[in-house]
Enzyme design. Structure first.
Site, PDB file in Angstrom:
ATOM      1  CE1 TYR A  50      -4.262   0.713  -0.307  1.00 58.09           C
ATOM      2  CE2 TYR A  50      -4.445  -1.253   1.062  1.00 58.09           C
ATOM      3  CZ  TYR A  50      -5.014  -0.334   0.206  1.00 58.09           C
ATOM      4  OH  TYR A  50      -6.321  -0.453  -0.159  1.00 58.09           O
ATOM      5  CD  GLU A  52      -4.528   5.245   1.190  1.00 58.83           C
ATOM      6  OE1 GLU A  52      -4.543   6.168   2.004  1.00 58.83           O
ATOM      7  OE2 GLU A  52      -5.428   4.401   1.097  1.00 58.83           O
ATOM      8  CG  ASP A 198      -8.507  10.300 -24.010  1.00 63.61           C
ATOM      9  OD1 ASP A 198      -7.533   9.527 -24.167  1.00 63.61           O
ATOM     10  OD2 ASP A 198      -9.590   9.935 -23.529  1.00 63.61           O
ATOM     11  CB  THR A 224      -5.360   3.806 -21.692  1.00 65.35           C
ATOM     12  OG1 THR A 224      -5.405   3.825 -23.116  1.00 65.35           O
ATOM     13  CG2 THR A 224      -6.702   4.224 -21.127  1.00 65.35           C
ATOM     14  CE  LYS A 227      -8.055   2.234 -25.394  1.00 59.34           C
ATOM     15  NZ  LYS A 227      -8.095   3.063 -24.167  1.00 59.34           N
ATOM     16  NE  ARG A 233      -7.233  -4.493 -19.849  1.00 60.85           N
ATOM     17  CZ  ARG A 233      -8.071  -3.986 -20.758  1.00 60.85           C
ATOM     18  NH1 ARG A 233      -8.772  -2.910 -20.510  1.00 60.85           N
ATOM     19  NH2 ARG A 233      -8.211  -4.588 -21.924  1.00 60.85           N
TER      20      ARG A 233
HETATM   21  N1  DSN Z   1     -12.975   0.937 -24.669  1.00 64.29           N
HETATM   22  C1  DSN Z   1     -11.939   1.639 -25.362  1.00 64.29           C
HETATM   23  C2  DSN Z   1     -11.964   1.363 -26.813  1.00 64.29           C
HETATM   24  O1  DSN Z   1     -12.237   0.233 -27.162  1.00 64.29           O
HETATM   25  O2  DSN Z   1     -11.708   2.220 -27.625  1.00 64.29           O
HETATM   26  C3  DSN Z   1     -11.941   3.056 -25.058  1.00 64.29           C
HETATM   27  O3  DSN Z   1     -11.791   3.229 -23.688  1.00 64.29           O
END
Ligand code: DSN
Length: 418
Positions: A50, A52, A198, A224, A227, A233
């Site tokens: 942990y 924080e 984003d 994120t 991707k 993630r």
């Molecule tokens: N769910 C994602 C996507 O598939 O583009 C976006 O957060």
């Protein structure tokens, strides 16, 4: 071996999923295949801790090593995106949606106007869509795309001038073309709005130099990490400490965003995830990642071109990035039917609305395809032609499905994941 003994049921399900991933063509553009090193860090003992707070300012003891890991992830993120010290980096957000919400919380008051691309036109839930809390706490102003499926910067400017939002979000989940971040910045800054980019979908392309960077223009950038960036993630928030808008609003961006993530939205960060992000960022710094990012785009272009040759209609006529949208309207099948048929054949895509869709998001007129995963597997343009033909044969029922499934398995066996 240990899991197999401890929990045979979960072990069996994980193995079944590994098999599914190995034997199918994953064309969902927001998915990727991480390295074993990333998985090892993610599955490490760091999950036991942990922490924080932030490095040097934790609420629990025993965090000297965790601090080093978090600082390493922040520094690597700065290197990957070639940032100066004026960019503050927060790597603690659990994922993209809470990261975006945390930025809004830091910069907006309830009821303030938040402008983003409408979800059915390829935006994201958290860009102010009405079903998301971001479209409920804040007043959403949603821009769309023109009849050709392209961002219309003049229309976006008109809307911004008229509505005077506090934040303009640039970024998308289903936009196949290059985004002009300078144009967005000019529009936002002229009305005193923050430009928040984003870049979740295209972060890996930006890291590789295969898409222009938003950093010279944005006040805040979120992404994120799982991707095109090919990490676990997770999410990263970048705050431009030189932001004029923040200074005018007397906001310390770095402090406001850090505080918003912790303690406003989150407790302890997921340290195992932070370490895995650091590993992925180190991978993104390698020359091979640069090549990978460009190959994703080359493959997407090859797939798009072949699909068009076979008679498919693509939104905006093609792609500049990692994804494309097939408009199925003239084929007379819906996105859901197409997704299901393709899944039976071993080709995994997701149904998606197309710009100006007349059908519902649950059963829209399109499917979305992308090349990050198949490129990670080592497939090249030659294979993209085969993939296009497999999609064609499936959707137009040119071959028995069982034969297509066999061909998919054969192709996957040549490009093993695990
Ligand atoms: N769910 C994602 C996507 O598939 O583009 C976006 O957060």
């Amino acid at each position: 071996m240990i899991l197999k003994k401890a929990d045979p049921l979960v072990d069996k399900l994980i193995k079944a999923e590994i098999k599914r991933q190995g034997e199918t063509l994953g064309l969902i553009p927001s998915e990727n295949i991480v390295s074993r090193a990333v998985r090892e860090a993610l599955g490490s003992e760091l999950t036991n801790k942990y922490s924080e707070g932030y490095p040097g300012k934790r609420y629990y003891g025993g965090n000297k090593i965790i601090d080093q890991i978090e600082i390493l992830a922040q520094e690597r993120a700065r290197h990957v995106f070639k940032l100066g010290k004026n960019w503050h980096v927060n790597v603690a957000a659990y994922s993209g949606s809470p990261a975006n919400l945390a930025v809004y919380y830091a910069l907006l008051k309830p009821g303030d106007k938040l402008m983003g691309l409408s979800l059915p036109f390829g935006g994201h839930l958290t860009h102010g869509w009405k079903a998301s809390i971001t479209g409920q706490i804040y007043t959403p102003v949603q821009y769309t795309l023109n009849k050709d499926g392209l961002l219309d910067y003049e229309e976006i400017k008109k809307l911004a001038d008229q509505e005077k939002p506090k934040i303009i979000v640039a970024g998308a989940t289903a936009y196949p073309r290059t985004i002009d971040f300078k144009k967005f910045a000019d529009i936002a800054h002229e009305v005193g709005a923050y430009l928040m980019v984003d870049m979740a979908h295209i972060a890996g392309l930006i890291a590789a130099g295969a898409h222009p960077s938003p950093f010279p223009y944005a006040d805040v950038v979120t992404t994120t990490t799982h991707k095109t960036l090919r990490g676990p993630r997770g999410a990263i928030i970048f705050a431009n400490c030189d932001s004029k808008i923040a200074k005018e609003n007397k906001i310390d961006l770095a402090k406001a965003i850090d505080k918003s993530i912790f303690p406003v939205f989150q407790g302890g960060p997921h340290d195992n995830q932070t370490a895995a992000i650091a590993v992925a960022l180190a991978e993104a710094l390698k020359p091979s990642f640069k090549k990978y990012g460009h190959e994703i785009v080359k493959n997407a272009k090859a797939l798009a071109q072949e699909l068009k040759k076979l008679g498919f209609s693509l939104v905006s006529g093609g792609t500049d990035n990692h994804l494309m949208l097939i408009d199925l309207t003239n084929l007379g099948i819906s996105g859901k039917v197409a997704q299901d048929k393709l899944e039976e054949a071993g080709v995994v895509v997701n149904r998606n609305t197309i710009p100006h869709d007349t059908r519902s998001p649950f059963d829209p007129s399109g499917i979305r395809l992308g090349t990050p995963s198949v490129t990670t597997r080592g497939m090249k343009e030659k294979e993209m032609k085969i993939v296009a033909k497999l999609i064609y044969d499936t959707l137009l029922e040119k071959q028995p499905q069982i034969m297509i499934r066999k061909e998919v398995r054969k192709l996957c066996a040549k490009f093993k994941i695990f």
